[in-house]
Design an enzyme around this catalytic site. Sequence first.
Site, PDB file in Angstrom:
ATOM      1  N   ASP A 436      54.551  76.811 109.159  1.00 51.06           N
ATOM      2  CA  ASP A 436      55.386  76.978 108.073  1.00 51.06           C
ATOM      3  C   ASP A 436      56.912  77.283 108.792  1.00 51.06           C
ATOM      4  O   ASP A 436      57.253  77.633 109.944  1.00 51.06           O
ATOM      5  CB  ASP A 436      54.985  78.540 107.358  1.00 51.06           C
ATOM      6  CG  ASP A 436      55.424  78.391 105.950  1.00 51.06           C
ATOM      7  OD1 ASP A 436      56.465  77.803 105.539  1.00 51.06           O
ATOM      8  OD2 ASP A 436      54.731  79.183 105.315  1.00 51.06           O
ATOM      9  N   ASP A 500      55.877  74.591  96.856  1.00 45.96           N
ATOM     10  CA  ASP A 500      55.091  75.804  96.646  1.00 45.96           C
ATOM     11  C   ASP A 500      54.683  75.582  95.200  1.00 45.96           C
ATOM     12  O   ASP A 500      54.120  76.637  94.701  1.00 45.96           O
ATOM     13  CB  ASP A 500      55.785  77.190  96.950  1.00 45.96           C
ATOM     14  CG  ASP A 500      55.479  77.472  98.198  1.00 45.96           C
ATOM     15  OD1 ASP A 500      54.520  76.954  99.052  1.00 45.96           O
ATOM     16  OD2 ASP A 500      56.145  78.425  98.920  1.00 45.96           O
TER      17      ASP A 500
END
Length: 700
Positions: A436, A500
């Site tokens: 990430d 997301d």
Amino acid sequence: MRLSATGVELILDLAAGYPVVLHWGQPLGDLAVADLRAATTPAAPGADLDDPVDPGMLRETARGYTGRPALRGHRGTHAFSPLFAVEDVAVDRAGATVRMADAAAGLALSLTLTLTEHGVLLIDQALTNAGDDVYSLDELSTCLPVPDRATETLDFSGRWLLERQPQRLPFAPGLRLREGREGRSGHDHTIVQCALTADATTERGEVWALGVLWSGGIRHLAERDVRGRGALGAGELLEAGEAQLAPGETYAAPTVAAFYSGAGLDGISAASHAWLRARPGRPASARPLTLNVWEAVYFDHDLATLTALADRAATVGVERFVLDDGWFGARRDDTSGLGDWVVSADAWPTGLAPLVEHVHGLGMQFGLWFEGEMVSPDSDLYRAHPDWILQVPGRVPPPARFQQVLDLVNPDAYAHVLGQVSALISEHGIDYLKWDHNRFLTDAGHAGTPAPRRQTQAIYRLFDELKRRHPGLEIESCASGGGRVDLGMVFHADRFWTSDQNDPLERQQIQRWTSLVIPPEMLGSHIGPTTSHTTGRTHGVGLRAATALFGHAGLEWNLLEATEDELAAITRFAALYREQRDLLHSGRVVRVEHPDPSAVVHGVVAADASRALFAYVQLATSSGITPAAMRLPGLTPDARYRVRVRDVVTGEVIQKRGPGWMGGDDVSGIALSGAALAQVGLRPPILRPEQAMLVEAVRI
Ligand code: DGJ
């Protein structure tokens, strides 16, 4: 010089002593370059140069060009206006390298053009300071002219939860500049800047596009200059003072990829996907159905729950189980722990081994989340080394998601991350990293000097080194969803977390456009929870599955809460994904121009056109009481195909009788030619909003 491959030709003219692109588009056939030059040389208007010249690829001001030059830099008060002359040309099978110099400015420039067999033109530029004092480089872009008939531009904007939204605009006079200054490509990264003919759609018309093989600061531009000529440009965005070339030093610009299609936007996809499917290191194995636990448990890590979730995942057909954020250091929420890549004794009193072994025992791969370029101020690492962050001396950048960026240009910080991550991979036999990058870079200095470029190079180096040490390891690039999806990272990572946003209605568009150049098998695409955590909307499993199917599919849902019916649907979805993934991950992506905006139609056609899978997705109530015909283009026109609905994702439909071709069950009694499927298509059943239907066509 002419470079041609797969429906693309570039004609580069060096006769004037500098590189001029006479043509970039479809192959032109038999002609003499001198005649093409004559045909393209404009008249001399009033109020302009006495002898009009083409500005060439470098668009130097010194040639009387008043648009944006490709190269900008200086030596303080001099060498501000370079003028390059070709010194030599080396031609090889796929391309050529042109070496140029400006002796007065003390600069040497090498330009390499390579046309791949897939019709993708790769352009590399390297600038060497041949002078005896420092040359400050501000910009070295790659620019290519586009024909006058390219009257529109297309690029993509975005933000967290809404990446890759198309913006189509007139190619008006002036400069359209898209700059990413986040130190990562960013949610707003366009991936490519396109120019198009006015009639261009996904299916037809001409498109030209440039993209940069880079994951840091990036600049794309489309400029229509005062003479009316249009050009696209792309390159790395350098920070002020970032590229100070010492005598003899060379700046190698990131490669720029140039795409041309005479078959609409889908033609750009076909070329790019073919090129990227041939990239070195591409995983050879089928893309495993993945379960990521983030939206299932967030930071609530508990061995018993996660073991039960792994059992459930294996039962429905999951092949890779990924433990997300929260397993390390003091990371019980997002305010702490980044930088301490050791298993938390608090959250995992018996360590990770019991879960990893359980997952492996179930025949699934095990993946683990990291965010190795970051550090939380509340971490042992930061307490020990507060100076290991990117910063301007004496100043700490504003926090974002409660974190700072670790300075990977610092060899000690780099060794810390590499060492801890590598040790965990070895200890547990980890198969997969989800990596990430949840904050953008600001004040990105290393030891007082600007460092975004070196930071990007460091993460490429780190990924490559981890893969070298751990053969078979795969890496997913994530940055708060799709904040680092770009043509640079495709050569270092194996999968992108596309967004997301797991709400399938939003996802349809995000995936449609992110796959413009990135192949769908690289785009992570999950069935999220029944009620979306990002939009609060509730969707049946059918639409969620139909959406996830067209990428590298997965689940991100607490299956322990799923009903029996839902589990059965997921099991059917998993089987369908296994059955179709060879096609979905090797075929040609087709985005149908559907006349009714209430529905989206797209599909994948096998490379040999022997079969195809299409999706009809009803986003809202259709404007006609009987929905518009769904076309299935891209098949062989004179071959016959049997069509059938794959009922896996079709919910209950409200109609007295189904359309004629469906014949009451899921196997159609009809076979149509590819031409009929492309032109006439099939009448969809009357689907409710948010229902989807998959249609398979198989050549007979
Ligand atoms: C942002 C990512 O996009 C999510 O998928 C998840 O990994 C979280 N970070 C974890 O903090």
